[in-house]
Design a protein around this motif. Sequence first.
Motif, short mmCIF file in Angstrom:
data_model
loop_
_atom_site.label_atom_id
_atom_site.label_comp_id
_atom_site.label_asym_id
_atom_site.label_seq_id
_atom_site.Cartn_x
_atom_site.Cartn_y
_atom_site.Cartn_z
N LEU A 186 0.84 -1.19 0.00
CA LEU A 186 0.00 0.00 0.00
C LEU A 186 0.87 1.24 0.00
O LEU A 186 0.45 2.32 -0.39
CB LEU A 186 -0.92 0.00 1.23
N LEU A 187 2.08 1.07 0.46
CA LEU A 187 3.01 2.19 0.58
C LEU A 187 4.32 1.76 -0.06
O LEU A 187 4.68 0.59 -0.03
CB LEU A 187 3.23 2.47 2.07
N ARG A 188 5.02 2.73 -0.61
CA ARG A 188 6.35 2.42 -1.11
C ARG A 188 7.32 3.37 -0.45
O ARG A 188 7.15 4.59 -0.52
CB ARG A 188 6.38 2.56 -2.63
N LEU A 189 8.35 2.80 0.19
CA LEU A 189 9.33 3.63 0.90
C LEU A 189 10.52 3.92 0.01
O LEU A 189 11.10 3.01 -0.58
CB LEU A 189 9.79 2.90 2.16
N PHE A 190 10.87 5.17 -0.06
CA PHE A 190 12.07 5.54 -0.78
C PHE A 190 13.11 6.00 0.23
O PHE A 190 12.87 6.98 0.94
CB PHE A 190 11.79 6.65 -1.80
N PRO A 191 14.24 5.31 0.28
CA PRO A 191 15.24 5.62 1.29
C PRO A 191 15.60 7.10 1.29
O PRO A 191 15.86 7.68 0.25
CB PRO A 191 16.44 4.76 0.88
N LYS A 192 15.58 7.67 2.44
CA LYS A 192 15.98 9.05 2.65
C LYS A 192 15.07 10.06 1.98
O LYS A 192 15.39 11.24 1.95
CB LYS A 192 17.42 9.29 2.16
N ARG A 193 14.02 9.59 1.39
CA ARG A 193 13.17 10.55 0.69
C ARG A 193 11.77 10.60 1.26
O ARG A 193 11.22 11.68 1.43
CB ARG A 193 13.12 10.22 -0.79
N GLY A 194 11.22 9.48 1.55
CA GLY A 194 9.87 9.50 2.06
C GLY A 194 9.07 8.31 1.58
O GLY A 194 9.61 7.37 1.01
N ALA A 195 7.80 8.36 1.82
CA ALA A 195 6.92 7.26 1.44
C ALA A 195 5.83 7.78 0.53
O ALA A 195 5.24 8.83 0.80
CB ALA A 195 6.32 6.63 2.69
N VAL A 196 5.59 7.07 -0.54
CA VAL A 196 4.48 7.46 -1.40
C VAL A 196 3.42 6.37 -1.36
O VAL A 196 3.73 5.18 -1.26
CB VAL A 196 4.90 7.69 -2.86
N VAL A 197 2.20 6.80 -1.40
CA VAL A 197 1.09 5.86 -1.47
C VAL A 197 1.11 5.23 -2.85
O VAL A 197 1.09 5.93 -3.85
CB VAL A 197 -0.24 6.60 -1.24
N VAL A 198 1.19 3.92 -2.88
CA VAL A 198 1.24 3.23 -4.16
C VAL A 198 -0.06 3.50 -4.90
O VAL A 198 -1.14 3.26 -4.38
CB VAL A 198 1.42 1.72 -3.96
N PRO A 199 0.06 4.03 -6.10
CA PRO A 199 -1.18 4.31 -6.83
C PRO A 199 -1.82 3.01 -7.31
O PRO A 199 -1.14 2.01 -7.50
CB PRO A 199 -0.71 5.14 -8.02
N LEU A 200 -3.11 3.04 -7.43
CA LEU A 200 -3.79 1.89 -8.01
C LEU A 200 -3.31 1.76 -9.44
O LEU A 200 -3.51 2.65 -10.26
CB LEU A 200 -5.31 2.12 -7.99
N ALA A 201 -2.68 0.65 -9.75
CA ALA A 201 -2.19 0.45 -11.11
C ALA A 201 -3.38 0.33 -12.05
O ALA A 201 -4.45 -0.10 -11.65
CB ALA A 201 -1.32 -0.79 -11.17
N PRO A 202 -3.16 0.71 -13.29
CA PRO A 202 -4.29 0.71 -14.25
C PRO A 202 -4.98 -0.65 -14.32
O PRO A 202 -6.17 -0.75 -14.20
CB PRO A 202 -3.61 1.05 -15.58
N GLY A 203 -4.20 -1.71 -14.48
CA GLY A 203 -4.82 -3.02 -14.64
C GLY A 203 -5.06 -3.75 -13.34
O GLY A 203 -5.38 -4.93 -13.34
N GLU A 204 -4.90 -3.04 -12.24
CA GLU A 204 -4.90 -3.74 -10.97
C GLU A 204 -6.23 -4.38 -10.62
O GLU A 204 -6.28 -5.48 -10.07
CB GLU A 204 -4.50 -2.77 -9.85
#
Lengths: 226, 226
Positions: free
Chosen positions: B66-84
């Motif tokens: 549900l979340l993607r962590l980027f080291p030293k940068r922050g966390a972004v909410v994983v977008p609903l992929a188009p075909g998801e």
Amino acid sequence: MEDTRDGSERAPLAAADRAYEFTRELIVSGRLSGGELISEGEIAERVGVSRTPVREAFLRLQAEELLRLFPKRGAVVVPLAPGEGEDVLEIREAIECLAVRRLLRLDDDDLARVVERLRETLRAQSGPARRLDTPAFARADQAFHLAIVAASGNALAERFYGSLGDRQLRMAAQALHPRPERLEVLVHEHGALVDAIAQRDVARFEEALRAHLDATHRALAAARRP
Amino acid sequence: MEDTRDGSERAPLAAADRAYEFTRELIVSGRLSGGELISEGEIAERVGVSRTPVREAFLRLQAEELLRLFPKRGAVVVPLAPGEGEDVLEIREAIECLAVRRLLRLDDDDLARVVERLRETLRAQSGPARRLDTPAFARADQAFHLAIVAASGNALAERFYGSLGDRQLRMAAQALHPRPERLEVLVHEHGALVDAIAQRDVARFEEALRAHLDATHRALAAARRP
DNA sequence: TGTGTCTCTCTTGTATCTATGATGGTGGGA
DNA sequence: TCCCACCATCATAGATACAAGAGAGACACA
């Protein structure tokens, strides 16, 4: 832009990743068997980092169901459940068949490319199979099956299938070893699977896969009750 | 002996759990949409804990994709992929059918018990459906489908299927809302699924499930491209 | 000898502190 | 005007400190 958790090792792997790899290896290789208790502090000391990254590693391993954390008490290695081999195989079969049905919606050109990629992973298996290098073969085997699922383009399935790989490795570490003579047979069966895909023959694929996994499963069961 | 992460709320939920629930709710409910950036500090402040438990929550959410962590940068909410949506539905179909095939290996008595449990969850859907209480229905719907998988006894499948639930909820929050008139239809379709199980008719189950999910999927697609 | 309790230790849960990487804006130079 | 280097800012990664829960075992008492 890329994070350091993707396995590419250009950077000197973060502490959390080192702790993760270390612990995961301990479990998957079977050196730590089911029910065994480990503490953050112990791993921290052995890896040479503080408890914080170890904690992160433990959380990841818990998410993968390899470890179970008990608040204020410690972490136990989740034992291989009795029916787990069967569970894993059934899910693998379901997901791989799903993937193939999806693959066959590709047009001929795209499918040909997929088949070519699969044949490449096939070739990568022959070496380890001939050398009876079971660990290497296990990795190649996993890569092959995962490649099928990945090619289908269902990212969710791919990720889940990948996580099954660890459990499989853990079992394989115990089970494939006693039957290295089967390795070449497995390569052959893999070839048949690719052929079925190339010929767009779902039914044959499903049948071959079932037989392939059944054989693996039987091998497992046989190895476990000698 | 029981840990505090199982949802039973007798203990004043650990800080990490509060942070987890808080953030997860933000994402699943759609108040935080795909691509949005959040920081540990921000959540820590809003929940009233330090960053450490928030970090743990983020790691769990990352494990759930549900979340993607980027080291030293922050966390972004994983977008609903188009075909998801399609991906999830395909996997659900595959796993549920697998579960049912396995269920039918039960003897008549055990199967009857399973069917009875399923009918109970069915009854729990009628109320929300009549009241057009979409959120409650979504939960009941999820519980119903999960119950089928859980009854099969494949723990791995159950867990994975459960994790799909969050993604489903997230989509449902957007998609089911516009079509509350479908709720009662869905209950009816669920009933048909149970009947198929009770009569040990795999083919009918698979067909009904496919139709059921197709309808849901079409509803989704329709809602998304108005 | 058996049992209940109490404490001591081990381990985690959380907070806080420091170091470091990433980013974006700014200002100088071509 | 455009581009690049530099720096302030911000967010995480990891270490450390501290508090608190759970259990094992000692110990007193019946």
